[in-house]
Scaffold this active site. Structure first.
Site, PDB file in Angstrom:
ATOM      1  N   GLU A  24       0.866  -1.050  -0.310  1.00 36.00           N
ATOM      2  CA  GLU A  24      -0.152   0.077  -0.168  1.00 36.00           C
ATOM      3  C   GLU A  24       0.821   1.149  -0.020  1.00 36.00           C
ATOM      4  OE1 GLU A  24      -2.827   0.509   3.423  1.00 36.00           O
ATOM      5  OE2 GLU A  24      -3.790   1.937   2.222  1.00 36.00           O
ATOM      6  N   CYS A 210      -6.746   1.324   3.117  1.00 39.86           N
ATOM      7  CA  CYS A 210      -7.821   2.402   3.295  1.00 39.86           C
ATOM      8  C   CYS A 210      -7.589   3.288   1.817  1.00 39.86           C
ATOM      9  CB  CYS A 210      -7.272   3.023   4.440  1.00 39.86           C
ATOM     10  SG  CYS A 210      -7.749   2.333   5.883  1.00 39.86           S
ATOM     11  N   ASN A 334     -12.413  -3.300   1.203  1.00 34.06           N
ATOM     12  CA  ASN A 334     -10.935  -3.376   2.270  1.00 34.06           C
ATOM     13  C   ASN A 334     -11.417  -3.049   3.623  1.00 34.06           C
ATOM     14  OD1 ASN A 334      -8.247  -3.102   3.257  1.00 34.06           O
ATOM     15  ND2 ASN A 334      -8.864  -1.123   3.828  1.00 34.06           N
ATOM     16  N   GLU A 335     -11.786  -3.864   4.333  1.00 35.74           N
ATOM     17  CA  GLU A 335     -12.074  -4.136   5.930  1.00 35.74           C
ATOM     18  C   GLU A 335     -13.422  -3.016   5.946  1.00 35.74           C
ATOM     19  OE1 GLU A 335      -9.176  -0.995   8.065  1.00 35.74           O
ATOM     20  OE2 GLU A 335      -8.328  -3.241   7.853  1.00 35.74           O
TER      21      GLU A 335
HETATM   22  O1  AHR Z   1      -2.072  -1.272   6.887  1.00 36.57           O
HETATM   23  C1  AHR Z   1      -2.530   0.013   7.469  1.00 36.57           C
HETATM   24  C2  AHR Z   1      -3.878   0.255   7.279  1.00 36.57           C
HETATM   25  O2  AHR Z   1      -4.382  -0.538   8.262  1.00 36.57           O
HETATM   26  C3  AHR Z   1      -4.533  -0.321   5.867  1.00 36.57           C
HETATM   27  O3  AHR Z   1      -4.611   0.959   5.210  1.00 36.57           O
HETATM   28  C4  AHR Z   1      -5.892  -0.543   6.390  1.00 36.57           C
HETATM   29  O4  AHR Z   1      -6.763  -1.474   5.494  1.00 36.57           O
HETATM   30  C5  AHR Z   1      -5.904  -0.993   7.831  1.00 36.57           C
HETATM   31  O5  AHR Z   1      -6.721  -0.247   8.625  1.00 36.57           O
END
Ligand code: AHR
Length: 762
Positions: A24, A210, A334-335
């Site tokens: 990321e 995120c 994503n979560e």
């Molecule tokens: O890995 C850091 C962050 O943690 C990521 O962007 C998110 O998916 C999680 O909350």
């Protein structure tokens, strides 16, 4: 006698793509990191939407006499609207400072410079060496040249001097080392990319995190969330936009480059798309407009795998990649927390399943190992038949110690687990070996298919999140002990997990001596003001109640300490009315000291949570999560502790109900596998105790007597690798032989205290 027996003919689980990477662009992992561009704000697109203090001239400076402004009157193209207009006297100059600590160049190395310009006159470009270019067009034209550095420095600038007075327009001013990973143009930083390649990851999840789902749902907004279709094509024709981690994303490292990188490091690509929903704002794309978003997912699969007769396959081929990328996984979401996501997920699921039944679809299960998002994700995955569920958690090492068998009972017939983000809080040797022990469990759990540590990269000058697997500045990298554990497990994964039997290795060592959740109770305001009243603590075994005076929590009086509760079973009851602020309360209980405590968060995070967390050494792990928004009304709150069970009640309704597990250490953690391609039998052994473990490791019905030993150990549990001392904790390797007895081979191992060992028999 302590013994580990391995039955290599009894294979249990296909290990497939088990260990991979998660990339990321957080902590300037891409821009100012893996993406090798040395110029910051090369296209003058920075703006305050990306970051409050940014301007279009961030990272640029000028000599005194020159006049300059960033304008958009006659842009290079519509995606790249802003450019620099200068009125220069002869020998005026502009310069770029690179990313924070400056530009790194090395003597004797070559650097590719390029820019787009309008104007006529000579320019001199300097950065460790000199390049002269003649600008000769009144229309936008690209100029390129090579600078050969005649010195080495890591705090440099790029300086462009106008040798002739005149007016010039400049855009996309770029400087790349010629030596990038695989020497590609618009390439990746060699040292970082190679450190990742040498791990032999089986897959790479990208581009977030995120980053994928935070931002505007408007595709063309400057703060748009991640839309992959806009990240391919000529670099100068890509937009740049806000990265939700508080900086600018150039998108120079876009989806085509991600796919190529995966291919070059031998990792299966695992892209993650937003699901038409931004959970940070609770905003969803109107259902009638969702087709465009679903099509974007279908286009992505076609882009990766389609042939020249398909619209998107053709685009890939035009970009220079004839062969398909063999995409086999796609993540949706994503979560995410909130029904908005789960209403939209089936639209993707059904469309992808119908058109591409061979693709594995990954659903998502919130940011914790428990709770409402977690349960919603699994429910949705089971309902629609997702292939995998993406789980995320960041927890204390003690949480991992208490949950070593987390996946043991997962149903392997249902959707499988993709542990898409996990880490214990810290980059010490101790964190790494605890993670190693946990990974032996991942390897054995039948329902776990994929796992990757997170986050992967961090530029030490731009830390959004720690811990991270690999730290770097502009010229060095530090591979953490966590990196080495990941690498040891990835490079020695094997293709099939096989049966092991442990003898005389069943001692369990408790990590803390506390049995009950006793200790101090403290009620603290959390970004709020309000009154607390009718406060009482009751010892349930003795039936004794203590009452406390009402109090107003505000800046001057942020908390109320109710003292030490020694009872095993007790309740805390009180009323609360918020008068000001956004969140709610933090209720600490069972607090042995501020570092070691349990916590009920009432209106935590962004006033979204009703959580229970446990902390060891100030490292919190969420053990129960419900969604709750505190309002300015009266609440009757109750906490009930019975042994290690914790319940919360809001206005008489039960919200959290969880048993807090205590951390403990087993004598050894092991997993074994065979590698059908090399014929090796691999045994991984983690010793978390402070004692040496003399153990016979036997491979039954085998004559593989050559043993390669790879081990990671340190005298200090707190040891870390830093940029100045990157080799404090590194694995060592040696070869030895095992003895043959009857039909077996036996290696008499001595597993050092606090160590991770991989044994490879062939
Ligand atoms: O890995 C850091 C962050 O943690 C990521 O962007 C998110 O998916 C999680 O909350």
């Amino acid at each position: 006698m302590k013994k580990i027996e391995v039955f290599e003919k009894e294979a249990y689980k296909d290990l497939g793509d088990l260990y991979g990477l998660f990339f990321e662009d957080i902590n300037h992992a891409a821009d100012g990191g893996l993406y090798a561009e040395l110029i910051q704000n090369r296209s003058f697109e920075y703006c305050e939407i990306d970051r409050k203090e940014y301007t279009p001239l961030t990272a640029w400076s000028k000599s005194e006499g020159i006049e300059w402004e960033v304008i958009d009157t006659n842009p290079l193209n519509n995606e790249n609207k802003h450019y620099l207009h200068v009125k220069a006297n002869a020998n005026d100059s502009i310069s770029n400072e690179g990313y924070k600590s400056g530009i790194f160049v090395e003597e004797g190395k070559k650097y590719d410079f390029s820019l787009f310009a309008k104007g006529n006159g000579k320019i001199k470009v300097e950065c460790g060496g000199v390049l002269e270019l003649k600008l000769d067009s009144n229309e936008w034209k690209k100029y390129e040249g090579i600078i050969t550095a005649n010195k080495t420095f890591n705090d440099g600038k790029l300086v462009i001097t106008f040798e002739n007075a005149g007016q010039y327009d400049l855009d996309m001013i770029s400087l790349f080392p010629e030596e990038t990973f695989n020497n590609k143009k618009n390439g990746l930083r060699k040292d970082i990319a190679e450190a990742l390649k040498e791990m032999h990851p089986k897959f790479m999840r990208f581009p977030g995190g995120c980053l994928t789902h935070d931002g505007s749902l408007d595709k063309y907004a400057r703060n748009s969330l991640y839309r992959w279709e806009r990240t391919i094509g000529k670099v100068e024709e890509r937009p740049t936009w806000r990265n939700n981690w508080g900086y600018n994303q150039t998108l120079g490292l876009g989806y085509f480059e991600y796919f190529c990188f995966c291919e070059e490091i031998g990792a299966a690509p695992l892209p993650v798309l937003a699901g038409g929903f931004n959970p940070h704002k609770g905003e969803g794309v109107p259902m009638e407009k969702m087709q465009e978003w679903v099509d974007e997912a279908l286009h992505l699969i076609e882009f990766a795998n389609g042939d020249e007769n398909s619209e998107w396959g053709k685009k890939r081929i035009e970009l220079g990649h004839k062969e398909p990328f063999n995409l086999k996984y796609i993540g949706i979401g994503n979560e995410e927390i909130g029904q908005g996501f789960f209403e939209r997920y089936p639209l993707y699921h059904e469309a992808i399943r119908k058109k591409y039944p061979e693709i594995k679809i990954i659903n998502t299960a919130g940011p914790f190992a428990v709770g409402e998002g977690y349960e919603d994700g699994w429910r949705s995955a089971k309902k629609y038949g997702s292939d995998l569920v993406d789980e995320h958690y960041y927890s204390s090492p003690e949480w991992f110690l208490a949950n070593m068998h987390h996946y043991e009972d997962f149903d392997e017939k249902g959707p499988h687990v993709f542990l898409g983000e996990y880490a214990s809080w810290g980059n010490t040797f101790y964190n790494a070996i605890v993670e190693a022990a946990y990974m032996t469990g991942l390897e054995k759990a039948k329902a776990v298919d994929l796992a990757c540590y997170a986050p992967m990269l961090c530029n030490v000058n731009y830390v959004n999140w720690a811990p991270d697997m690999l730290w770097f500045d502009n010229h060095r990298i530090a591979k953490t002990p966590n990196y080495y554990v990941q690498k040891m497990f990835m490079t020695n994964q094997g293709t099939k997990e096989v049966k092991t039997k442990l003898t005389d290795l069943d001692e369990i060592i408790p990590v803390v001596d506390a049995k009950n959740i006793s200790g101090n109770i403290i009620i603290e305001r959390n970004d709020t003001e309000g009154k607390i009243y009718d406060i009482k603590v009751t010892d349930l075994s003795e039936n004794k109640t203590v009452n406390f005076d009402e109090t107003v929590l505000n800046e001057a009086n942020p908390r109320i300490d109710l003292g030490n509760v020694v009872a095993k079973n007790y309740t805390l009851e009180f009323k609360f009315k918020r008068s000001l602020g956004r969140k709610g309360l933090k209720i600490f209980f069972g607090q042995r000291n501020p570092e070691n405590t349990l916590l009920w968060e009432f209106g935590g995070w962004d006033n979204w949570d009703c959580n229970i967390a446990s902390s060891y050494n100030r490292r919190f792990s969420t053990i129960s999560h419900r969604i709750f928004h505190v309002e300015d009304i009266e609440y009757t709150l109750k906490l009930e502790v019975r042994g290690r069970n914790i319940k919360t009640f809001i206005n008489g309704i039960n919200w959290n109900d969880v048993t807090d597990r205590l951390p403990e250490i087993e004598e050894l953690y092991t997993a074994a596998s065979i590698d059908e391609t090399t014929g090796e039998t691999i045994v991984k052994v983690v010793n978390l105790t402070g004692e040496e473990k003399m153990t016979d490791v036997s491979i039954n019905n085998s004559n593989k007597a050559n043993v390669k030993v790879i081990s990671l150990k340190s005298d200090s549990l707190t040891a870390e690798n830093t940029l100045d001392k990157p080799d404090t904790v590194v694995p060592i390797e040696f070869s030895t032989t095992a003895s043959k007895e009857n039909d077996n081979v036996t290696y008499k191992a001595c597993f050092a205290p606090h160590s991770v060992t991989v044994l490879k028999f062939n």
